[in-house]
Design a protein around this motif. Structure first.
Motif, PDB file in Angstrom:
ATOM      1  N   TYR A   1       0.835  -1.208   0.000  1.00 53.82           N
ATOM      2  CA  TYR A   1       0.000   0.000   0.000  1.00 53.82           C
ATOM      3  C   TYR A   1       0.867   1.255   0.000  1.00 53.82           C
ATOM      4  CZ  TYR A   1       0.689  -0.177   5.112  1.00 53.82           C
ATOM      5  OH  TYR A   1       1.229  -0.241   6.368  1.00 53.82           O
TER       6      TYR A   1
ATOM      7  N   ASP B   1      -4.457  -6.375  -6.322  1.00 56.50           N
ATOM      8  CA  ASP B   1      -4.848  -6.549  -4.930  1.00 56.50           C
ATOM      9  C   ASP B   1      -4.064  -7.697  -4.299  1.00 56.50           C
ATOM     10  OD1 ASP B   1      -6.152  -5.952  -2.624  1.00 56.50           O
ATOM     11  OD2 ASP B   1      -8.125  -6.662  -3.252  1.00 56.50           O
TER      12      ASP B   1
ATOM     13  N   SER C   1      -4.473  -4.482   0.552  1.00 57.97           N
ATOM     14  CA  SER C   1      -5.793  -4.091   1.048  1.00 57.97           C
ATOM     15  C   SER C   1      -5.953  -4.375   2.529  1.00 57.97           C
ATOM     16  CB  SER C   1      -6.882  -4.884   0.320  1.00 57.97           C
ATOM     17  OG  SER C   1      -7.065  -4.370  -0.961  1.00 57.97           O
ATOM     18  N   LYS C   2      -6.761  -3.537   3.195  1.00 61.62           N
ATOM     19  CA  LYS C   2      -7.010  -3.734   4.629  1.00 61.62           C
ATOM     20  C   LYS C   2      -8.209  -4.670   4.828  1.00 61.62           C
ATOM     21  CE  LYS C   2      -8.337  -0.981   8.639  1.00 61.62           C
ATOM     22  NZ  LYS C   2      -8.645   0.376   9.105  1.00 61.62           N
ATOM     23  N   ARG C   3      -8.113  -5.873   4.332  1.00 64.67           N
ATOM     24  CA  ARG C   3      -9.140  -6.896   4.557  1.00 64.67           C
ATOM     25  C   ARG C   3      -8.551  -8.243   4.155  1.00 64.67           C
ATOM     26  NH1 ARG C   3     -11.706  -7.029  -0.828  1.00 64.67           N
ATOM     27  NH2 ARG C   3     -10.526  -5.492  -1.987  1.00 64.67           N
TER      28      ARG C   3
END
Ligand SMILES: [Zn+2]
Length: 430
Positions: A328, A402, A407-409
């Motif tokens: 990120y 991705d 990603s924050k998941r």
């Protein structure tokens, strides 16, 4: 019959190869660890190592067939030389808190701090030279510190510390020498919360081993839970003025980033972890607020009671276990110039190069894929070079649109990160 002869012969030969490699370990090492504790002091420009103490720990969890680290990961590498022959008999890459801290505003302003570090090597049978090499600005390893250690010296400490800490096997995959050995340590759990620690560890391990490639490689792991008791429940929250007596010293606001959680109490972590065979440490923070941290070949940590805890646990373990970089580029970080211009990052999933022949994952890029790769839905499942990675929107590239390092998941690891994890599992097990 002839086929049978060949088969028998090849079995004999492979047994011989194994025996020869095994004896290479036995020739130089005993199956215990030598832990060299150091203080590392300095600012962004200068630093010095000084010796704290040398001690013998009861277990060595590493792979006796891979004594030399061929992965080229980490900002530092410890190298061990046999003093009689000068042969390099052991090496292992790693990162330190000091390396991160020296890129902060405080260190750049010339303020010096001290961090405690441990080098952990298999226990040498004779005198050895132990050397730390660190990367220069062009990523070449240069000697930074060295020390001659005689394991027979009576100043080498042989007591076992933190012996009263209870440990539980959560996953028993087999002998440590051919498994990845994870030690999970709880922090901020008081005497009434050890049942919660067990549940938290099992729940988060469930997320990890439900994520590929860990899912397919679960049989290659041992996991042991250590249950040190903290006087207070919870971990430190400096911005709220809340300090707890937590046994491993985890604190939010590391390097003054709200969600960044680290401990500087390396000695406490090592003393407790040394009670079991371990390759890598995970620390669980008995806390609700979103946060965690992960340093390659040091430890990862995560708060356990946040809606993102599963994601943080796996993401931070990706840093600590496989040396993965953050893909990120939009979050607040404490670092300045952590990837200087013109330098190719050593992390397996970040590149500054746009030449498919030179990109470290070039073999996974299809011939029709445009470089740089457009960040659109057409290229969603494609390996390429997507601009934006390593805290920089420009000039650094990530392998996929991705990834759980982006990603924050809880999304899958991209193929490049998955391969890096597989390679690390192989390093410990093959
Ligand atoms: Zn990735």
């Amino acid at each position: 019959m002839r086929r049978l002869c060949v088969l028998v012969l090849s079995i004999i030969m492979s047994t011989r190869v194994v025996a020869a490699e095994r004896s290479e370990f036995d020739r130089y090492f005993a199956p215990q660890s030598l832990r060299i504790d150091l203080y590392h002091t300095g600012d962004a420009r200068t630093d010095i190592y000084s010796l704290d103490e040398v001690m013998v720990e009861p277990f060595w969890a590493g792979n006796p067939h891979n004594l030399i680290d061929t992965l080229n990961l980490g900002s530092c590498i410890v190298r061990v030389f046999d003093l009689e022959t000068n042969a390099m008999i052991y090496s292992r890459g790693y990162c330190s808190l000091f390396d991160e801290w020296k890129t902060t505003d405080e260190a750049i302003a010339g303020f010096a701090r001290t961090f405690h570090e441990s080098l952990i090597i298999p226990l040498p049978r004779g005198k050895v030279q132990v050397r730390i090499d660190t990367r220069d600005r062009s990523n070449v390893f240069k000697p930074a510190f060295d020390l001659v250690v005689d394991p027979a010296d009576y100043h080498v400490v042989t007591e076992r510390r933190s012996r009263g800490v209870r440990s539980v096997e959560l996953i028993d995959g087999g002998p440590s020498a051919s498994k990845v050995d994870i030690a999970i340590l709880g922090d901020g759990y008081d005497a009434n919360e050890l049942h919660k620690l067990r549940n938290d560890a099992e729940r988060l391990l469930g997320v990890l081993f439900n994520t590929e490639p860990f899912k397919s490689r679960k049989r290659d792991f041992n996991v042991r839970l250590l249950e040190p008791v903290s006087a207070d429940s919870g971990v430190d929250e400096p911005r709220e003025g809340k300090y707890r007596s937590n046994v491993l010293g985890l604190s939010f606001n590391a390097f003054d980033i709200p969600r960044y959680m680290l401990t500087y109490s390396n000695k406490a972590v090592r003393d407790i972890a040394g009670n079991v065979p371990y390759d890598i440490v995970i620390i669980l923070a008995n806390a609700k607020r979103y946060g965690g941290g992960g340093i390659y070949n040091l430890y990862s940590d995560a708060s356990v009671d946040n809606e993102f805890s599963g994601y943080v646990f796996v993401h931070e373990f990706g840093h600590a276990f496989a040396g993965l970089g953050d893909e990120y580029y939009s979050s607040e970080v404490a670092y300045n110039d952590i990837y200087p211009k013109g330098m190719e990052p050593w992390e397996p999933n970040i590149t500054a190069l746009l030449d498919t022949a030179k990109v470290k994952w070039g073999d996974l890029i299809g011939s029709g894929t445009p470089i740089p790769t457009p960040d659109d839905s057409i290229h969603a499942g494609v390996v390429g070079c997507f601009e934006g990675a390593g805290y920089a929107a420009k000039g650094l590239f990530r392998p996929s649109r991705d990834c759980i390092m982006f990603s924050k998941r809880v999304v899958p690891f991209c193929p490049v990160c998955a391969r890096a994890i597989d390679r690390m599992v192989d390093f410990y097990t093959k």
